[in-house]
Scaffold this active site. Sequence first.
Site, short mmCIF file in Angstrom:
data_model
loop_
_atom_site.label_atom_id
_atom_site.label_comp_id
_atom_site.label_asym_id
_atom_site.label_seq_id
_atom_site.Cartn_x
_atom_site.Cartn_y
_atom_site.Cartn_z
CD GLU A 117 -8.77 -4.49 5.45
OE1 GLU A 117 -9.75 -3.81 5.10
OE2 GLU A 117 -7.76 -4.01 5.95
NE ARG A 131 -9.69 0.14 8.90
CZ ARG A 131 -10.97 0.11 8.54
NH1 ARG A 131 -11.84 -0.61 9.21
NH2 ARG A 131 -11.38 0.81 7.51
CD GLU A 154 -3.02 1.08 2.23
OE1 GLU A 154 -3.30 0.03 2.84
OE2 GLU A 154 -3.51 2.18 2.52
CG PHE A 185 -5.25 -0.40 7.89
CD1 PHE A 185 -4.27 -0.40 6.92
CD2 PHE A 185 -5.63 0.83 8.43
CE1 PHE A 185 -3.68 0.80 6.49
CE2 PHE A 185 -5.04 2.03 8.01
CZ PHE A 185 -4.07 2.01 7.03
MO1 MOS Z 1 -5.10 -2.92 3.40
S1 MOS Z 1 -4.32 -3.54 5.18
O1 MOS Z 1 -6.20 -1.71 3.95
O2 MOS Z 1 -3.89 -2.46 2.35
#
Ligand code: MOS
Length: 767
Positions: free
Chosen positions: A705, A304, A226, A338
């Site tokens: 997720e 989060r 990311e 996350f």
């Molecule tokens: Mo994901 S952990 O929101 O790239």
Amino acid sequence: MKNIDSRTHIRGESIYLDDIPLLQGTLFGAAFGSPMAHGVITNLDVEDAVRIPGVVQIFTYKDITGINQIGGIIPDEPLFADEHVHFCGMPIAFVVAETDEAARSAVKKIKVDIDPLPVITDPRVAQEKGELIVAPRSFVLGDVDKAWQDCAYVFEGVAETNGQEHLYIETQGAYAIPKESNGIKIYSSTQSPRATQQASCKVTGLLMHQLEVEVIRLGGAFGGKEDQANAWAAMCALSTHVLRRPVKYSLHRIEDMAMTGKRHPYSSDFKIGLNKDLKIIAYETIFYQNAGAAADLSPAVLERTLFHCTNSYFIPHVKAKAYSCRTHLPPNTAFRGFGGPQGMFVIEAAIAKAAECLGVEASVIQKKNLNKTGDEFPYGQKAVSEARECWEKTELVYDVTALKKEVATFNAQNKLYKKGLSFMPVCFGISFTNTMMNQARALVHVFTDGSVSVTTGAIEMGQGVNTKILQVVATVFSISPENVKVQTTSTHKIANTSPSAASATADLNGKATLMACNAIKERLIMVVAEALNVDITAIELKDERVCVNGEQCDWDWKRLVMAAFLKRVNLSEHAHYATPEIHFDKLREKGHPFAYHVYGTAITIVTVDCLRGIYEFDAVKVVHDFGATMNPAIDCGQIEGGIVQGMGWMTMEELIYDKEGKLRSNTLSNYKVPDIYSVPKVIAIDFLQTENDNLAIFRSKAVGEPPLMYGIGAYFALRNAIKSFNPAALIPYSAPMTPEKVLLALYQKKEVTTTHEQAAGHMAIPS
Ligand code: MOS
């Protein structure tokens, strides 16, 4: 519908970064990372390295043509170390050579002298020294300080979760190609083309319109690409910009493991208060996040953790505080969930502690406290809850009474094998918590032969998002999937993308695709309505045919498209979608940050070999809130993968950094991930089909997720099995629960405390 990539995957024909044919004159890069975690560089000696035949240039911070900065949220991360190094593996130099071998041989010849500085690896130590990435955040609901006096029982403790290596099958990498007029095109294995484009532009000094990032697909990412795909792309872009030759860098596994950040390890304090009826009245927690040496995405991950600190439960009085602590580890980053999983583990540990001390099953406390529609989360949003429906359906479809009886009978009959059963409810919010990021675009072209091309900002990384996008197009136009092609993701076709992350990619890009297709469809219907002289409401597109008042007419899809083209009707559309209704006020820490929540319940059953400490998972049985799934095959795949990945984090993946900040679990021979033998013998998935959530694409809820957190049940199932062998065992709430730790717990005579419990005297939260 099957994942559209399955055919090329199986035949080995899918194209990843390493499969892109190389242009003539391509050079190869390799990074030299710091051998020490913290210190001041006194001398960098590249003499021997430059002499390796084939070496073209060795880049350091001095060669940067733009700025030496790739930090995303906070500009605190240089691409190359200047005088200071902050973590082992921090890039210091980038060798570019005619061959891959030459580049890597040269890296081995680079020598660096570093005056060492003290190394911090423990987040609590960092917090004590004031080493914070951002100011601490606190979420508050009710009045926790007052509420303790209404509690019949109060328990405190420490809970710890370790990090996790992403282990995407395709390692990080990038391939930069020079274009005319100083332009550059980068193929990158990134979840975030925009972030990769931006970082590469900062480092080279190019404008964003001069630098294109294109992504075909990724061989997995899990959050690890990311933000952390950017460094390698920026290195390739810089050398291409300077040398005007194509440059490729594809990391070896060992480089990738050493140089990239992982899931954040957390150490946390908890205090939980219950009344006589086992209702949780008050909950207080402090999270110490091990952020590593730079911010990366840590502040967002921290946020989060706070959002999910009460998991699926309604607790009227909550105080949760979170510190993002700067240590000298590689910057930790996004990883499936996350920060949510880390927050959920702590509340589950608190409930387990209360249950163990009160002599009741944790599930009794869990079930009593599940949230209901209308209950307020600590961040202000009101629940539209499926928690009870999921839990009750789980009890029913899997006959929990019988399962519990089986476990009890087995444990009574077996001395050296014990089974453990746990429940794990999950409630996960869908949307980027940063409201601004909840936007996406889609570009749809209908060609004159009736075929359709769609481009969005979504990155296909194995999760099947392209299949879902294709389904949207095929459904709106009512055409065969063979007539639709999902194109590669490129910053020059779809600009300003959010990363493919937060489980929200199919929703955001799917909704934009839906808007674009609907706009074109409206124009097409107008054409045929006019030609046949009927009202537009009479027209329907069905199975590549035009229907008038429900009857097929002699217009098919192709004739319709051609007629529209001849009438000079626009057959293309670029649409923009922004999730409505969501907002969050960071000053008050209140708002409505999520489009919706995904719920679920998992039962995990494990059998422990009490002689050896090893274990096997009999089953994970899940009732999952899919909304109205648009693709059961893909969604079940996400659930199975998520469960196993979560179980790996909780049971076997043991990330080890030594006191000097050096990664010891640095290869696949000393870092164990789940293989086919560690997969539970049974993974059962039952669908809770709910129709409430129109903010999900086709009401098919996000699935990337949430299932990872079912894996947390593995830790608590193991705990319960150990307890039935050694009821006196007081096991620390510390994951992963490796076979070594299980063995110790099975034969442990008194309480084993974690280092932090000893240090904190077990009473870390002043009430
Ligand atoms: Mo994901 S952990 O929101 O790239």
